[in-house]
Structures are given as structure tokens and as C-alpha cells.
Design a protein around this motif. Structure first.
Motif, mmCIF file in Angstrom:
data_model
loop_
_atom_site.group_PDB
_atom_site.id
_atom_site.type_symbol
_atom_site.label_atom_id
_atom_site.label_comp_id
_atom_site.label_asym_id
_atom_site.label_seq_id
_atom_site.Cartn_x
_atom_site.Cartn_y
_atom_site.Cartn_z
ATOM 1 N N TRP A 10 0.788 -1.257 0.152
ATOM 2 C CA TRP A 10 0.037 0.127 0.102
ATOM 3 C C TRP A 10 0.974 1.063 0.076
ATOM 4 O O TRP A 10 0.617 2.322 0.336
ATOM 5 C CB TRP A 10 -0.803 0.111 1.167
ATOM 6 C CG TRP A 10 -2.089 -0.969 0.999
ATOM 7 C CD1 TRP A 10 -2.074 -2.343 1.093
ATOM 8 C CD2 TRP A 10 -3.255 -0.491 0.684
ATOM 9 N NE1 TRP A 10 -3.281 -2.752 0.749
ATOM 10 C CE2 TRP A 10 -4.178 -1.753 0.528
ATOM 11 C CE3 TRP A 10 -4.086 0.587 0.565
ATOM 12 C CZ2 TRP A 10 -5.548 -1.598 0.198
ATOM 13 C CZ3 TRP A 10 -5.623 0.611 0.120
ATOM 14 C CH2 TRP A 10 -6.139 -0.496 0.090
ATOM 15 N N ARG A 75 -10.762 10.898 3.951
ATOM 16 C CA ARG A 75 -11.451 9.778 4.991
ATOM 17 C C ARG A 75 -13.116 10.427 5.130
ATOM 18 O O ARG A 75 -13.841 9.528 5.064
ATOM 19 C CB ARG A 75 -10.804 9.863 5.926
ATOM 20 C CG ARG A 75 -9.407 9.177 6.030
ATOM 21 C CD ARG A 75 -9.720 7.527 6.336
ATOM 22 N NE ARG A 75 -10.245 7.112 7.648
ATOM 23 C CZ ARG A 75 -11.295 6.372 7.595
ATOM 24 N NH1 ARG A 75 -11.851 5.883 6.578
ATOM 25 N NH2 ARG A 75 -11.616 6.138 8.703
ATOM 26 N N THR A 81 -12.117 4.390 2.477
ATOM 27 C CA THR A 81 -12.967 3.642 3.332
ATOM 28 C C THR A 81 -12.305 2.966 4.763
ATOM 29 O O THR A 81 -11.070 2.922 4.849
ATOM 30 C CB THR A 81 -13.460 2.267 2.691
ATOM 31 O OG1 THR A 81 -12.310 1.392 2.402
ATOM 32 C CG2 THR A 81 -13.969 2.341 1.301
ATOM 33 N N ASP A 82 -12.980 2.482 5.670
ATOM 34 C CA ASP A 82 -12.609 2.103 6.786
ATOM 35 C C ASP A 82 -11.537 0.908 6.504
ATOM 36 O O ASP A 82 -10.417 0.933 7.288
ATOM 37 C CB ASP A 82 -13.712 1.532 7.746
ATOM 38 C CG ASP A 82 -14.502 2.751 8.407
ATOM 39 O OD1 ASP A 82 -13.913 3.903 8.439
ATOM 40 O OD2 ASP A 82 -15.532 2.236 8.893
ATOM 41 N N ALA A 83 -11.838 0.059 5.862
ATOM 42 C CA ALA A 83 -11.028 -0.892 5.628
ATOM 43 C C ALA A 83 -9.572 -0.460 4.684
ATOM 44 O O ALA A 83 -8.820 -0.906 5.129
ATOM 45 C CB ALA A 83 -11.611 -2.097 4.250
ATOM 46 N N GLN A 84 -9.755 0.424 3.946
ATOM 47 C CA GLN A 84 -8.307 1.054 3.192
ATOM 48 C C GLN A 84 -7.775 1.727 4.348
ATOM 49 O O GLN A 84 -6.596 1.738 4.250
ATOM 50 C CB GLN A 84 -8.893 2.031 2.153
ATOM 51 C CG GLN A 84 -9.679 1.015 0.768
ATOM 52 C CD GLN A 84 -10.224 1.874 -0.117
ATOM 53 O OE1 GLN A 84 -10.560 2.959 0.337
ATOM 54 N NE2 GLN A 84 -10.359 1.536 -1.407
ATOM 55 N N HIS A 85 -8.501 2.378 5.237
ATOM 56 C CA HIS A 85 -7.766 3.252 6.444
ATOM 57 C C HIS A 85 -6.984 2.326 7.189
ATOM 58 O O HIS A 85 -5.833 2.561 7.314
ATOM 59 C CB HIS A 85 -8.844 3.903 7.181
ATOM 60 C CG HIS A 85 -8.212 4.431 8.265
ATOM 61 N ND1 HIS A 85 -7.252 5.622 8.053
ATOM 62 C CD2 HIS A 85 -8.208 4.419 9.612
ATOM 63 C CE1 HIS A 85 -6.835 6.145 9.503
ATOM 64 N NE2 HIS A 85 -7.314 5.346 10.127
ATOM 65 N N GLN A 86 -7.510 1.151 7.391
ATOM 66 C CA GLN A 86 -6.730 -0.123 8.123
ATOM 67 C C GLN A 86 -5.356 -0.616 7.370
ATOM 68 O O GLN A 86 -4.369 -0.569 8.166
ATOM 69 C CB GLN A 86 -7.645 -1.147 8.513
ATOM 70 C CG GLN A 86 -8.766 -0.652 9.702
ATOM 71 C CD GLN A 86 -9.691 -1.635 9.705
ATOM 72 O OE1 GLN A 86 -9.487 -2.929 9.323
ATOM 73 N NE2 GLN A 86 -10.735 -1.843 10.904
ATOM 74 N N ALA A 87 -5.426 -0.512 6.252
ATOM 75 C CA ALA A 87 -4.476 -0.993 5.396
ATOM 76 C C ALA A 87 -3.356 0.214 5.254
ATOM 77 O O ALA A 87 -2.138 -0.273 5.353
ATOM 78 C CB ALA A 87 -4.927 -1.334 3.768
ATOM 79 N N ASP A 89 -2.712 2.485 7.605
ATOM 80 C CA ASP A 89 -2.235 2.559 8.887
ATOM 81 C C ASP A 89 -1.238 1.376 9.399
ATOM 82 O O ASP A 89 -0.198 1.472 9.589
ATOM 83 C CB ASP A 89 -3.164 2.334 10.206
ATOM 84 C CG ASP A 89 -3.947 3.585 10.418
ATOM 85 O OD1 ASP A 89 -3.413 4.705 10.106
ATOM 86 O OD2 ASP A 89 -4.895 3.523 11.326
ATOM 87 N N ALA A 90 -1.438 -0.053 8.589
ATOM 88 C CA ALA A 90 -0.693 -0.910 8.745
ATOM 89 C C ALA A 90 0.538 -0.578 7.621
ATOM 90 O O ALA A 90 1.827 -0.854 8.336
ATOM 91 C CB ALA A 90 -1.218 -2.474 8.419
ATOM 92 N N ARG A 92 1.717 2.360 7.193
ATOM 93 C CA ARG A 92 2.627 3.302 7.937
ATOM 94 C C ARG A 92 3.501 2.596 8.871
ATOM 95 O O ARG A 92 4.613 2.854 8.901
ATOM 96 C CB ARG A 92 1.512 4.476 8.581
ATOM 97 C CG ARG A 92 0.858 5.451 7.593
ATOM 98 C CD ARG A 92 -0.050 6.088 8.482
ATOM 99 N NE ARG A 92 -0.445 7.254 7.908
ATOM 100 C CZ ARG A 92 -0.774 8.593 8.411
ATOM 101 N NH1 ARG A 92 -0.650 8.617 9.639
ATOM 102 N NH2 ARG A 92 -1.397 9.414 7.595
#
Length: 133
Positions: A10, A75, A81-87, A89-90, A92
């Protein structure tokens, strides 16, 4: 620019070079672009920029986040999306760990600071689209 893009990542890590007033090339900075994983197409690669970036000093001693306000805005708009945001964050966390542990392109950072394009190399070309199916 030299770009390093791990498959399914990502993010991409870019080394930006500049020419000094005396004509010598030098590494200006490292730049991490957070983006969707690339998708191979018949004519190249597709991806999608996710607005937030990380700018790193050439010697890897300092870094700063860039465009976090834009990321927060996309955002709020639901573009990320929330799922993309989690990806993201991971990703980062993965990049910061690579930087801290000097892994990936950061493992050979000194070597990359003196990298030069070989003028004998032909310019890169994307493949031509194949016949319609």
C-alpha cells in the motif's frame, strides 16, 4: 527518481535526485507515497494515490508526514473506506519499521544515494496493447 514498489504493498518508496549548482547529482530526499496496491493491465499499471505521504531526509535521520489534512478530508468524504484506512495504518507502521530497522531500500541507503541512470540504457517503454479479444 528511483521507485521501489513491493508487490501488493500500500506504498511505494521513491528516491528523488537533484542536480547541485556545480552539476553533481545528489539525493534530495526519500518520499513514501501511500497508494493502493498496483494492478497490472495490458498497457501498464493502475494504482490510486491515498493523499498522505512521508518525506525522509537523505541520511534517514529525520522524517515528516505530509498532507495528513488531505488524508483526513478524503476519509471524511468516504473516498478512503475504513478497510482501506486500516491497510494504510498498517502500511505506515510497516514503513516506519523498515526505516527504523534499515530494511528494504533503506538497508542500502548509502548505495542508493550515489545511484545514477546509465545513459546507455534505452528509455523505458510500456508494452503496446494486444489485439482485442
Amino acid at each position: 527518481m528511483l521507485l521501489w514498489k513491493p508487490p501488493a504493498a500500500w506504498f511505494s518508496i521513491n528516491a528523488f535526485f537533484t542536480r547541485s549548482p556545480c552539476g553533481a547529482h545528489r539525493l534530495r530526499n526519500w518520499y513514501v507515497n501511500f497508494e493502493h496496491p498496483e494492478i497490472r493491465t495490458e498497457v501498464g499499471f493502475d494504482t490510486f494515490d491515498l493523499a498522505v505521504d512521508l518525506v525522509i531526509a537523505p541520511d534517514l535521520t529525520r522524517w515528516r508526514w505530509k498532507d495528513e489534512d488531505e488524508y483526513a478530508h478524503v476519509r471524511r468524504l468516504g473516498i478512503v473506506t475504513d478497510a482501506q484506512h486500516q491497510a494504510v495504518d498498517a502500511a505506515r507502521a510497516q514503513v516506519l519499521a523498515m526505516l527504523e530497522e534499515r530494511q528494504g531500500p533503506f538497508a542500502d541507503a548509502v548505495t542508493w544515494t550515489v545511484w545514477r541512470w546509465n545513459l546507455a540504457w534505452p528509455p523505458p517503454r510500456l508494452p503496446q496493447p494486444g489485439p482485442a479479444r
